[in-house]
Design a protein around this motif. Structure first.
Motif, mmCIF file in Angstrom:
data_model
loop_
_atom_site.group_PDB
_atom_site.id
_atom_site.type_symbol
_atom_site.label_atom_id
_atom_site.label_comp_id
_atom_site.label_asym_id
_atom_site.label_seq_id
_atom_site.Cartn_x
_atom_site.Cartn_y
_atom_site.Cartn_z
ATOM 1 N N GLU A 174 5.549 8.340 5.118
ATOM 2 C CA GLU A 174 4.247 9.102 4.476
ATOM 3 C C GLU A 174 4.732 10.666 4.143
ATOM 4 O O GLU A 174 4.056 11.661 4.861
ATOM 5 C CB GLU A 174 3.319 9.073 5.480
ATOM 6 C CG GLU A 174 1.891 9.960 4.918
ATOM 7 C CD GLU A 174 0.592 9.374 5.347
ATOM 8 O OE1 GLU A 174 0.071 8.387 4.798
ATOM 9 O OE2 GLU A 174 0.190 9.638 6.555
ATOM 10 N N SER A 175 5.383 10.912 3.100
ATOM 11 C CA SER A 175 5.749 12.307 2.591
ATOM 12 C C SER A 175 5.156 12.759 1.349
ATOM 13 O O SER A 175 5.514 13.553 0.626
ATOM 14 C CB SER A 175 7.136 12.391 2.476
ATOM 15 O OG SER A 175 7.574 11.896 3.797
ATOM 16 N N LYS A 219 6.956 -10.751 -1.813
ATOM 17 C CA LYS A 219 7.899 -9.876 -1.254
ATOM 18 C C LYS A 219 8.643 -10.675 0.106
ATOM 19 O O LYS A 219 9.795 -10.803 0.188
ATOM 20 C CB LYS A 219 7.615 -8.611 -0.809
ATOM 21 C CG LYS A 219 8.401 -7.587 -0.374
ATOM 22 C CD LYS A 219 7.989 -6.416 -0.146
ATOM 23 C CE LYS A 219 8.872 -5.189 -0.072
ATOM 24 N NZ LYS A 219 8.133 -3.865 -0.173
ATOM 25 N N ARG A 267 0.854 -1.146 -0.037
ATOM 26 C CA ARG A 267 -0.011 0.053 0.057
ATOM 27 C C ARG A 267 0.892 1.198 0.254
ATOM 28 O O ARG A 267 0.351 2.283 0.232
ATOM 29 C CB ARG A 267 -0.777 -0.085 1.056
ATOM 30 C CG ARG A 267 -2.042 -1.314 1.510
ATOM 31 C CD ARG A 267 -2.897 -1.175 0.131
ATOM 32 N NE ARG A 267 -3.782 -2.312 0.370
ATOM 33 C CZ ARG A 267 -4.440 -3.136 -0.587
ATOM 34 N NH1 ARG A 267 -3.852 -3.309 -1.897
ATOM 35 N NH2 ARG A 267 -5.461 -3.963 -0.160
ATOM 36 N N GLY A 268 2.222 1.110 -0.021
ATOM 37 C CA GLY A 268 3.147 2.146 -0.073
ATOM 38 C C GLY A 268 3.085 2.966 -1.289
ATOM 39 O O GLY A 268 3.588 3.911 -1.516
ATOM 40 N N GLY A 269 2.879 2.415 -2.638
ATOM 41 C CA GLY A 269 2.880 2.941 -3.816
ATOM 42 C C GLY A 269 2.806 2.174 -4.929
ATOM 43 O O GLY A 269 2.223 2.250 -6.019
ATOM 44 N N VAL A 300 10.832 -4.010 4.156
ATOM 45 C CA VAL A 300 10.179 -2.596 4.176
ATOM 46 C C VAL A 300 8.740 -2.706 3.746
ATOM 47 O O VAL A 300 8.592 -3.117 2.647
ATOM 48 C CB VAL A 300 10.924 -1.690 3.486
ATOM 49 C CG1 VAL A 300 10.327 -0.290 4.006
ATOM 50 C CG2 VAL A 300 12.500 -1.509 3.854
HETATM 51 C C1 FMN Z 1 10.956 8.602 -3.684
HETATM 52 C C2 FMN Z 1 10.181 7.387 -2.779
HETATM 53 C C3 FMN Z 1 9.268 7.804 -1.769
HETATM 54 C C4 FMN Z 1 8.446 6.971 -1.011
HETATM 55 N N1 FMN Z 1 7.853 7.388 -0.192
HETATM 56 C C5 FMN Z 1 7.130 6.247 0.507
HETATM 57 C C6 FMN Z 1 6.426 6.585 1.650
HETATM 58 O O1 FMN Z 1 6.453 7.731 2.395
HETATM 59 N N2 FMN Z 1 5.724 5.545 2.276
HETATM 60 C C7 FMN Z 1 5.847 4.033 1.778
HETATM 61 O O2 FMN Z 1 5.115 3.215 2.479
HETATM 62 N N3 FMN Z 1 6.357 4.111 0.807
HETATM 63 C C8 FMN Z 1 6.966 4.565 0.031
HETATM 64 N N4 FMN Z 1 7.946 4.504 -0.966
HETATM 65 C C9 FMN Z 1 7.891 3.156 -1.429
HETATM 66 C C10 FMN Z 1 8.959 2.244 -0.853
HETATM 67 O O3 FMN Z 1 10.049 2.608 -1.472
HETATM 68 C C11 FMN Z 1 8.632 0.891 -0.681
HETATM 69 O O4 FMN Z 1 8.325 0.324 -1.957
HETATM 70 C C12 FMN Z 1 7.272 0.739 0.263
HETATM 71 O O5 FMN Z 1 7.473 1.108 1.649
HETATM 72 C C13 FMN Z 1 7.240 -1.030 0.303
HETATM 73 O O6 FMN Z 1 6.057 -1.169 0.953
HETATM 74 P P1 FMN Z 1 4.675 -1.786 0.604
HETATM 75 O O7 FMN Z 1 5.024 -3.099 -0.344
HETATM 76 O O8 FMN Z 1 4.091 -2.347 1.739
HETATM 77 O O9 FMN Z 1 4.107 -0.869 -0.259
HETATM 78 C C14 FMN Z 1 8.590 5.284 -1.646
HETATM 79 C C15 FMN Z 1 9.236 5.224 -2.886
HETATM 80 C C16 FMN Z 1 9.927 6.200 -3.420
HETATM 81 C C17 FMN Z 1 10.642 5.983 -4.694
#
Ligand code: FMN
Ligand code: SF4
Ligand code: FES
Lengths: 174, 450
Positions: free
Chosen positions: B84-85, B64, B54-56, B207
């Motif tokens: 979260e930015s 994973k 859910r991070g993006g 992560v």
């Molecule tokens: C520039 C950038 C900023 C990111 N910021 C976040 C963030 O604030 N929170 C987040 O969960 N994932 C962020 N991600 C994605 C993380 O790298 C990572 O894929 C994610 O934390 C994996 O968690 P998930 O598989 O549960 O989504 C960001 C990726 C990039 C490239």
């Protein structure tokens, strides 16, 4: 601010907190505590002067340059003196379309300072910052740890009066 | 009424405290896991659930987890990404503030699945007050035997700590997050090695986003199959959407991934329509990095089908006519908003947040910011539009981490869909500076003074 090296020391309770934080990391990985300890230092000493950073380096057994690197990378750290209350107004897209630019201008006019400046009485610093994760409650600003959301001119007036009367809003950090 | 799995109890008075949380069924998933399941069983349920990060990026979580290396005698770590930015995103803050024990519960079950005995929540420094809320809840969890040594007599040990950042969007990128947690600047690492092999302190690391980890709780409680019943296709379960911009009811909503975008924007259950009776001009559905959609592609796909709040449907049409679900940061623009100004604002953000390691990102974002600034402030030339297109294309795919792409995509999409508006800034700088736009009839915009 004049601070000679041997004057700088955390309060007893802060030192305890530093101990608690460093214990969260495995033996030899105490550097991991650095970001949090710098927050504590900023809360206690106002800003991160070179002597303060050197003190933190000694506490965590790292080279001073490792602390300088970190202190200059992250936007929350002040390596120059700032006012007692930092008004950090979000300027990013979602806040902008809900009137952040107007709020910044309003504060600038009211306090007679520009973005990045501090009032002559040393109470307020105005700083525009990027998205603080409050986009649905825009426009917003952060003062210390507190989020002030749905800002209006009247709310800003109220905040400024409040902080003028009691200028404490720095990071508690703990 | 839509089913909620994460925020169902968020409104209950005192739910942030251990007692109330426990009384409402909290920590059941830990009991079930430690009494009846092996780590592999948990991974299997998560795989069955179809849960995607859910991070993006939306990467399948179970897969994973199964990639984590397990060398003998080397500790493994689970890191929760609470950085979260991404502009437009404020769902994780809501979850952690309202119902902190849900994240802690998810961390325990997920750590067990991965064989991690010390896990960390990395939270952005600006959320320091949330860090205090989490630490208080963690202390309660220790006091009640859910953390520490030999949890519930299972032989499983787990410590959980929270560590703050200090203002840097890039630390949300997982390898930058790891660097930051090691007490360094947030410079993303070259991959490989991937964190699953060499992550925190060179140890195998996973992560995951806050919401991903929280979702593991209902998955374990109800079973992966039941979770997968919700939603459509590969978009299973519920998703937190943080909605902002020019809408009547901004806030955090938990949706089942089967509702339409139209329902989400216009129904009173969710955003409640556009503020002040204005018209919809555009929408950025998944945080500032994803392509902006012009009004005619928001509720319908290019093929004329209803667009849904799912990974697939939001991406329908690719970058030419679609966008992405991303982090669920849903930003709505009404007819008065200026696309050039918004694009300049976002580009300034990426320039500010570039860590500076790669020249295409460091220089390219700065260059785009300058060009967009001069367009917005009435000094632009027609060639600037093509120049912008060219710069963004040269950033995309040429950098260490995806921040470069994240900076390029919004510019590309804005030019693709709103080229006329960029041209208008060159032709009529004065009218544009007065910032009076209106979405009139079928046109994308029309300056009020024209
Ligand atoms: C520039 C950038 C900023 C990111 N910021 C976040 C963030 O604030 N929170 C987040 O969960 N994932 C962020 N991600 C994605 C993380 O790298 C990572 O894929 C994610 O934390 C994996 O968690 P998930 O598989 O549960 O989504 C960001 C990726 C990039 C490239
Ligand atoms: S793409 Fe940008 S943020 Fe990412 S590593 Fe390169 S310079 Fe840093
Ligand atoms: S844009 Fe201001 S808080 Fe997100």
């Amino acid at each position: 601010m004049e601070t000679s090296e041997n004057q700088i020391a955390f309060k007893e309770e802060t030192l305890k907190e530093v101990g608690r934080i460093t214990a969260q990391f495995p033996e030899g990985m105490q550097k991991s505590a650095l970001l949090r300890v710098l927050h504590l230092a900023q809360a206690e000493f106002g800003w991160l002067s070179v002597p303060v950073m050197d003190y933190v380096a000694r506490l965590l057994h790292v080279n001073p340059v490792e602390v300088y690197e970190v202190a200059t990378f992250y936007s929350m750290y002040d390596t120059q003196p700032v006012g007692k209350v930092k008004l950090e107004v979000c300027r990013t897209g979602p806040c902008m379309i809900e009137g952040a630019e107007h709020i910044v201008k309003y504060i600038e006019d009211k306090l007679g300072i520009k973005d990045g400046e501090t009032t002559a009485d040393g109470i307020f610093t105005l700083k525009t910052v990027e998205c603080l994760g409050a986009c649905g409650y825009a426009p917003m600003l952060q003062a210390g740890e507190k989020f002030h959301e749905h800002l209006t001119e009247a709310k800003v007036d109220e905040l400024i009066e409040k902080y003028k009367a009691n200028p404490v809003a720095n990071y508690m950090g703990m | 009424m839509a089913r909620k799995l994460l925020l169902e109890n968020a409104h209950i008075e005192g739910i942030h405290t251990y007692d109330v949380y426990r009384k409402n069924g909290g920590y059941r998933s830990v009991e079930k896991t430690l009494k009846t399941m092996s780590p592999e069983d948990v991974v299997e349920e998560v795989k069955k659930s179809g849960l995607r990060g859910r991070g993006g990026a939306g990467f399948p979580t179970g897969m994973k987890w199964s990639f984590i290396a397990k060398p003998d005698g080397v500790p493994r770590h689970l890191l929760c990404n609470a950085d979260e930015s991404e502009p437009g995103t404020f769902k994780d803050r809501y979850l952690m503030e309202k119902i902190p024990h849900l994240l802690i519960e998810g961390m325990i079950v997920s750590s067990f699945a991965l064989g991690a005995n010390h896990s960390y929540i990395y939270i952005r420094g600006e959320y320091m007050y949330v860090l205090h809320i989490l630490e208080k809840a963690i202390a309660e969890a220790y006091a009640n035997g859910w953390l520490g040594k030999n949890i519930m007599g299972s032989g499983f040990d787990l410590d959980l700590s929270v560590s703050p950042g200090a203002g840097a969007y890039i630390c949300g990128e997982e390898t930058a997050l790891i660097e930051s947690l090691e007490g360094k600047r947030g410079n993303p690492r070259m991959k490989p090695p991937f964190p699953a092999v060499k992550g925190l302190w060179q140890r195998p690391t996973v992560v995951n986003n806050v919401e991903t980890i929280a979702a593991v709780v209902p998955i374990v409680n109800e079973g992966g199959d039941a979770y997968a019943q919700i939603g459509i296709g590969r978009s299973t379960g519920t998703k937190l959407i943080s909605a902002g911009g020019n809408i009547n009811k901004p806030g955090v909503y938990e949706i089942e991934m089967n509702i339409s975008v139209e329902e989400f924007i216009y129904s009173d259950t969710y955003c409640g329509g556009i503020k002040n009776g204005k018209k919809l001009k555009a929408c950025v559905p998944g945080g500032s990095s994803v392509p902006i959609l012009p009004h005619y592609l928001v509720c319908k796909t290019a093929a004329g089908q209803d667009r849904l709040m799912t990974y697939e449907s939001l991406a329908d049409g690719g970058f030419a006519a679609g966008s992405m679900l991303g982090s669920g940061g849903f930003i709505v623009y009404d007819e008065d908003q200026c696309i050039v100004r918004n694009t300049w604002n976002f580009t300034r953000f990426y320039h500010h947040e570039s860590c500076g390691q790669c020249s295409p990102c460091r220089e390219g974002t700065g260059w785009m910011e300058k060009v967009l600034h001069r367009l917005e402030y009435g000094h632009g030339k027609m060639e600037d539009i093509d120049l912008l297109w060219d710069i963004q294309r040269k950033i995309e795919g040429n950098t260490i981490c995806p921040l470069g792409d994240a900076a390029a995509w919004p510019v590309a999409a804005a030019i693709r869909h709103f080229r006329e508006e960029f041209e208008w800034h060159v032709k009529e700088p004065k009218a544009c500076m007065e910032r009076n736009y209106g979405l009139v009839a079928e046109k994308i915009f029309e300056p009020a003074t024209a």
